[in-house]
Design a protein around this motif. Sequence first.
Motif, PDB file in Angstrom:
ATOM      1  N   ARG A  88      -7.371  11.753  -6.482  1.00  0.00           N
ATOM      2  CA  ARG A  88      -5.975  11.600  -5.853  1.00  0.00           C
ATOM      3  C   ARG A  88      -5.994  11.391  -4.383  1.00  0.00           C
ATOM      4  NH1 ARG A  88      -0.794  12.904  -4.915  1.00  0.00           N
ATOM      5  NH2 ARG A  88      -0.743  14.617  -3.612  1.00  0.00           N
TER       6      ARG A  88
ATOM      7  N   ARG B 177       1.127   4.239  -3.079  1.00  0.00           N
ATOM      8  CA  ARG B 177       1.011   5.550  -2.756  1.00  0.00           C
ATOM      9  C   ARG B 177       2.081   6.416  -3.149  1.00  0.00           C
ATOM     10  NH1 ARG B 177      -0.151   4.752   2.869  1.00  0.00           N
ATOM     11  NH2 ARG B 177      -2.287   3.721   3.117  1.00  0.00           N
ATOM     12  N   SER B 178       3.140   5.723  -2.854  1.00  0.00           N
ATOM     13  CA  SER B 178       4.481   6.495  -3.498  1.00  0.00           C
ATOM     14  C   SER B 178       4.463   6.661  -4.959  1.00  0.00           C
ATOM     15  CB  SER B 178       5.846   5.686  -3.012  1.00  0.00           C
ATOM     16  OG  SER B 178       6.919   6.179  -3.624  1.00  0.00           O
TER      17      SER B 178
ATOM     18  N   ASP C  70       0.896  -0.986   0.121  1.00  0.00           N
ATOM     19  CA  ASP C  70       0.041  -0.082   0.009  1.00  0.00           C
ATOM     20  C   ASP C  70       0.981   1.106   0.245  1.00  0.00           C
ATOM     21  OD1 ASP C  70      -2.568   1.312   0.217  1.00  0.00           O
ATOM     22  OD2 ASP C  70      -2.420   1.670   2.255  1.00  0.00           O
ATOM     23  N   ASN C  71       1.978   1.334   0.886  1.00  0.00           N
ATOM     24  CA  ASN C  71       2.850   2.363   0.744  1.00  0.00           C
ATOM     25  C   ASN C  71       3.601   2.574  -0.514  1.00  0.00           C
ATOM     26  OD1 ASN C  71       2.226   3.104   3.383  1.00  0.00           O
ATOM     27  ND2 ASN C  71       3.920   1.954   4.112  1.00  0.00           N
TER      28      ASN C  71
ATOM     29  N   ASP D  59       1.883   6.734  -7.109  1.00  0.00           N
ATOM     30  CA  ASP D  59       0.874   7.479  -7.178  1.00  0.00           C
ATOM     31  C   ASP D  59       1.249   8.924  -7.154  1.00  0.00           C
ATOM     32  OD1 ASP D  59      -0.886   5.772  -8.050  1.00  0.00           O
ATOM     33  OD2 ASP D  59      -2.236   5.805  -6.180  1.00  0.00           O
ATOM     34  N   ARG D  60       2.145   9.413  -6.002  1.00  0.00           N
ATOM     35  CA  ARG D  60       2.740  10.681  -5.692  1.00  0.00           C
ATOM     36  C   ARG D  60       3.504  11.146  -6.948  1.00  0.00           C
ATOM     37  NH1 ARG D  60       3.398  10.155  -0.721  1.00  0.00           N
ATOM     38  NH2 ARG D  60       5.273   8.986  -0.894  1.00  0.00           N
TER      39      ARG D  60
END
Length: 90
Positions: free
Chosen positions: A90, A20-21, A16-17, A23-24
Amino acid sequence: MKTQARTLDRKLRCVDNRIRSFDRVIYRVKVAEQLGVESVTRPIRVSSGTQLSRTVDRALAGTFASVPAQRLQQARVQVQTLAHGLGMSR
């Protein structure tokens, strides 16, 4: 059984992290495109996707540092508007 559940939970948090990374970084690349940045410095060889993500993110941070804050904010709003119009959040 409890240790397997904890291990699975830990692995899921890690994935999950990582998502997110990425996606950022994708969001920041889109902002850079709105600013007119055509290319970003990246290593020729990387050992993992995480290393590539970090390198690109670092290069984008340097690019954003040289852009006026108001222009950067306008680009962010444009990207968010485009994402919202496509039904993406987002």
